[in-house]
Design an enzyme around this catalytic site. Structure first.
Site, PDB file in Angstrom:
ATOM      1  N   LYS A  11       0.812  -1.217   0.000  1.00  0.00           N
ATOM      2  CA  LYS A  11       0.000   0.000   0.000  1.00  0.00           C
ATOM      3  C   LYS A  11       0.851   1.275   0.000  1.00  0.00           C
ATOM      4  O   LYS A  11       2.059   1.229   0.237  1.00  0.00           O
ATOM      5  CB  LYS A  11      -0.924  -0.025   1.217  1.00  0.00           C
ATOM      6  N   TYR A  51     -12.288  -2.285  -3.988  1.00  0.00           N
ATOM      7  CA  TYR A  51     -12.830  -2.367  -2.628  1.00  0.00           C
ATOM      8  C   TYR A  51     -14.352  -2.269  -2.608  1.00  0.00           C
ATOM      9  O   TYR A  51     -14.942  -1.954  -1.570  1.00  0.00           O
ATOM     10  CB  TYR A  51     -12.193  -1.289  -1.748  1.00  0.00           C
ATOM     11  N   PHE A  59     -16.044   3.180   6.491  1.00  0.00           N
ATOM     12  CA  PHE A  59     -14.637   3.491   6.203  1.00  0.00           C
ATOM     13  C   PHE A  59     -14.315   3.490   4.706  1.00  0.00           C
ATOM     14  O   PHE A  59     -13.174   3.730   4.320  1.00  0.00           O
ATOM     15  CB  PHE A  59     -13.699   2.516   6.931  1.00  0.00           C
ATOM     16  N   ARG A  87      -1.430 -14.597   4.412  1.00  0.00           N
ATOM     17  CA  ARG A  87      -2.210 -13.965   5.473  1.00  0.00           C
ATOM     18  C   ARG A  87      -1.479 -14.084   6.817  1.00  0.00           C
ATOM     19  O   ARG A  87      -1.517 -13.161   7.624  1.00  0.00           O
ATOM     20  CB  ARG A  87      -3.620 -14.538   5.519  1.00  0.00           C
ATOM     21  N   THR A  93      -5.005  -7.420  10.814  1.00  0.00           N
ATOM     22  CA  THR A  93      -5.296  -6.120  10.206  1.00  0.00           C
ATOM     23  C   THR A  93      -4.875  -4.981  11.127  1.00  0.00           C
ATOM     24  O   THR A  93      -4.308  -3.995  10.688  1.00  0.00           O
ATOM     25  CB  THR A  93      -6.802  -6.017   9.880  1.00  0.00           C
ATOM     26  N   ARG A 104       2.728  -6.482   9.155  1.00  0.00           N
ATOM     27  CA  ARG A 104       1.990  -5.392   9.795  1.00  0.00           C
ATOM     28  C   ARG A 104       2.561  -5.012  11.154  1.00  0.00           C
ATOM     29  O   ARG A 104       2.590  -3.837  11.500  1.00  0.00           O
ATOM     30  CB  ARG A 104       0.508  -5.748   9.877  1.00  0.00           C
ATOM     31  N   ASN A 114      -1.938  -0.019   7.004  1.00  0.00           N
ATOM     32  CA  ASN A 114      -1.367  -1.279   7.503  1.00  0.00           C
ATOM     33  C   ASN A 114      -0.480  -1.986   6.482  1.00  0.00           C
ATOM     34  O   ASN A 114      -0.241  -3.177   6.579  1.00  0.00           O
ATOM     35  CB  ASN A 114      -2.461  -2.198   8.031  1.00  0.00           C
ATOM     36  N   HIS A 117      -2.140  -5.635   1.569  1.00  0.00           N
ATOM     37  CA  HIS A 117      -3.430  -6.308   1.358  1.00  0.00           C
ATOM     38  C   HIS A 117      -3.120  -7.681   0.806  1.00  0.00           C
ATOM     39  O   HIS A 117      -2.182  -7.850   0.023  1.00  0.00           O
ATOM     40  CB  HIS A 117      -4.286  -5.546   0.334  1.00  0.00           C
ATOM     41  N   GLU A 128      -9.104 -10.645  -8.050  1.00  0.00           N
ATOM     42  CA  GLU A 128      -8.152  -9.559  -7.815  1.00  0.00           C
ATOM     43  C   GLU A 128      -6.970  -9.623  -8.781  1.00  0.00           C
ATOM     44  O   GLU A 128      -6.539  -8.591  -9.312  1.00  0.00           O
ATOM     45  CB  GLU A 128      -7.678  -9.589  -6.360  1.00  0.00           C
TER      46      GLU A 128
END
Length: 140
Positions: A11, A51, A59, A87, A93, A104, A114, A117, A128
């Protein structure tokens, strides 16, 4: 073990702080291969589409703003149980709840920033990946 693919985004908070190499090292140390990768600046439309499942959540606007605030690195990762493994490497998260040594925990600024993704299921990963990569861009 099943070889599978998953989708990853580094990100804007991570690219802004030049963490691409450090995050990629954690990904590779976990036994995942980066088989496609490119740096892009998400448009508002791309972020809203990506998203879209969160459109009705409070949010959503902030998430879109964050994801369009700077360049991101989109990736396809491959390996044994890649979705689950990535993950685990990402961590919770909320970075305050993430395990030590996860991306993270080590790099996130906050729950909103964070750093990464990752897809949550094979079906999500396929959608995706297809949004960001054509078949000839994925070389494993």
């Amino acid at each position: 073990m099943a070889i599978e693919r998953t989708f990853s985004i580094l990100k804007p908070d991570a690219t802004r702080r030049n963490l691409t190499g450090a995050i990629n090292a954690k990904i590779e140390q976990a036994g995942l291969r980066i088989i496609a990768q490119k740096r892009v600046w998400m448009t508002r439309g791309q972020a809203e589409t990506f998203y879209g499942v969160h459109r009705e959540r409070p949010f959503f606007g902030e998430l879109v703003d964050t994801m369009t605030s700077g360049p991101v690195v989109v990736q396809v990762l491959e390996g044994d149980n890649a979705i689950k493994k990535y993950r685990e490497v990402m961590g919770a998260t909320n970075p305050e709840k993430a395990d030590a040594g996860t991306i993270r925990k080590d790099f996130a600024v906050s729950m909103g920033e964070n750093s990464v993704h990752g897809s949550d299921a094979p079906e999500t990963a396929a959608i995706e990946i297809a949004q960001w990569f054509s078949g000839n861009e994925i070389v494993g």
